[in-house]
Design an enzyme around this catalytic site. Structure first.
Site, PDB file in Angstrom:
ATOM      1  CB  CYS A   1     -15.757 -36.941 -10.210  1.00 19.36           C
ATOM      2  SG  CYS A   1     -15.573 -35.171 -10.040  1.00 19.36           S
TER       3      CYS A   1
ATOM      4  CB  CYS B   1     -18.445 -34.631  -8.661  1.00 24.68           C
ATOM      5  SG  CYS B   1     -17.469 -34.410 -10.128  1.00 24.68           S
ATOM      6  CG  ASP B   2     -19.668 -38.058  -6.667  1.00 23.55           C
ATOM      7  OD1 ASP B   2     -20.554 -37.197  -6.808  1.00 23.55           O
ATOM      8  OD2 ASP B   2     -19.435 -38.936  -7.516  1.00 23.55           O
TER       9      ASP B   2
END
Ligand code: NAP
Length: 310
Positions: free
Chosen positions: A137, A140-141
């Site tokens: 992701c 997200c990261d």
């Protein structure tokens, strides 16, 4: 026999929440089961540009928060719980048993909307390196990779969109694709081509992820020339599609070769009273808008099924 709920919905993404909104609005006694918190895969999408009604786009988080609030307004009950199996029928073929890790529930109609999860490359140390440089992701990261170099793998919309998102943080994205053309849509292909931070490596597969406690790079193989090479990177983002979350339904409802649940246009599975909606369903286009449509149809048909039972 008394059952716990008129309808149980498994999964709280766009399909499940829409089914919850519709069945809740019909004053049915409905419970939505969600492993973590509602929202599904959309929560990992930074910005959604192609869901109607939001000119300029909307954040994945905000969209799902709104969907959840709207379903709650109509009395949808949401409970966290992980489903391990489903047992259809009962002696009169009029209820289904939903087995959770910590108990059991019964319902008349069942809507499966468990969605899908990122597909893995299948490399030996891939799982062990999650959190140590491997991530599924970018949204997200991405911020963890500020100023670094990463490899993104895949050629679909997810790989293109996430690579573009990663350029906000990283100094360089090597986008590695196994063919010489992308599967993703033109608008994203054009943006990738225009980005001076994305370098595409065509006709190439990742054969290994290197590094012990932290990713140091990837080993590559050109599938046309068989030439092997290495590429030093700080992060690896396999973005190669999705696999359905349907193991708990195996042997109960019919699945296609990829494990997606097969339904007819009315979202009816091979078992009476069990419906499927959203990404877990065998279908041509997996989008928020199609999941929402599936959820509405599944809810409508589940309601009809309840009426027949009465
Ligand atoms: P996808 O469309 O199935 O694409 C998967 C990509 O990964 C393909 O390019 C495929 O290569 C490659 N791939 C698959 N297995 C691989 C392997 N083992 N090793 C290397 N490469 C591999 O998946 P997706 O991009 O996640 O998209 C899923 C669905 O969500 C699609 O319907 C997509 O349109 C939708 N989506 C839409 C948006 C949007 O509208 N903004 C954003 C994200 C996703 P090949 O091309 O060679 O098969």
């Amino acid at each position: 026999m008394t059952v716990d709920r008129d309808i149980i919905i498994i999964g709280g993404g766009p399909a499940g929440l829409t089914a919850g909104l519709y069945t809740g609005r019909s004053m049915l006694n409905v419970l939505l089961l969600e492993k973590l918190s509602p929202g599904g895969q959309v929560l990992t999408t930074h910005w959604v540009e192609n869901y109607p009604g939001f000119p300029g786009g909307v954040s994945g988080f905000d969209l799902m928060d709104k969907m959840k609030d709207q379903a709650l307004e109509f009395g949808l009950a949401i409970q966290s719980g992980e489903v391990v199996s489903i047992q259809p029928g009962g002696p009169e073929q009029d209820y289904h048993r939903v087995v959770l890790t910590d108990g059991e529930l019964t319902c008349r109609g069942l809507i499966i909307a468990t969605g899908a999860q990122p597909r893995k490359l299948g490399l030996s140390n891939e799982s062990a390196m999650v959190g140590k440089g491997v991530s599924y992701c970018g949204t997200c990261d991405g911020p963890f990779y500020r100023g670094m170099t990463v490899a993104a793998i895949g050629g679909g919309d997810t790989a293109l969109e996430e690579s573009l998102f990663l350029t906000k943080f990283v100094s360089k994205v090597f986008l590695i694709h196994r063919r010489d053309e992308f599967r993703g849509t033109k608008v994203l292909r054009d943006r990738v081509r225009r980005s001076d931070k994305i370098e595409v490596i065509w006709d190439t597969v990742v054969t290994a992820i290197t590094g012990d406690d932290q990713v140091t790079g990837v080993a590559l193989k050109n599938v046309k020339t068989n030439e092997a090479s290495t590429l030093p990177v700080d992060g690896v983002f396999p973005l190669i599609g999705v696999q359905p979350i349907s193991d708990f339904a195996k042997g109960v409802v019919n699945l296609d070769d990829g494990g997606f649940i097969t339904t007819n246009e009315s979202m009816e599975t091979s078992v009476k009273g069990i419906f499927a909606a959203g990404d877990v369903r065998s279908k041509i286009l997996r989008q928020i808008s199609t999941a929402v449509g599936d959820g509405a149809i599944a809810a409508f048909m589940a309601e009809k099924y309840m009426e027949q039972l009465h």
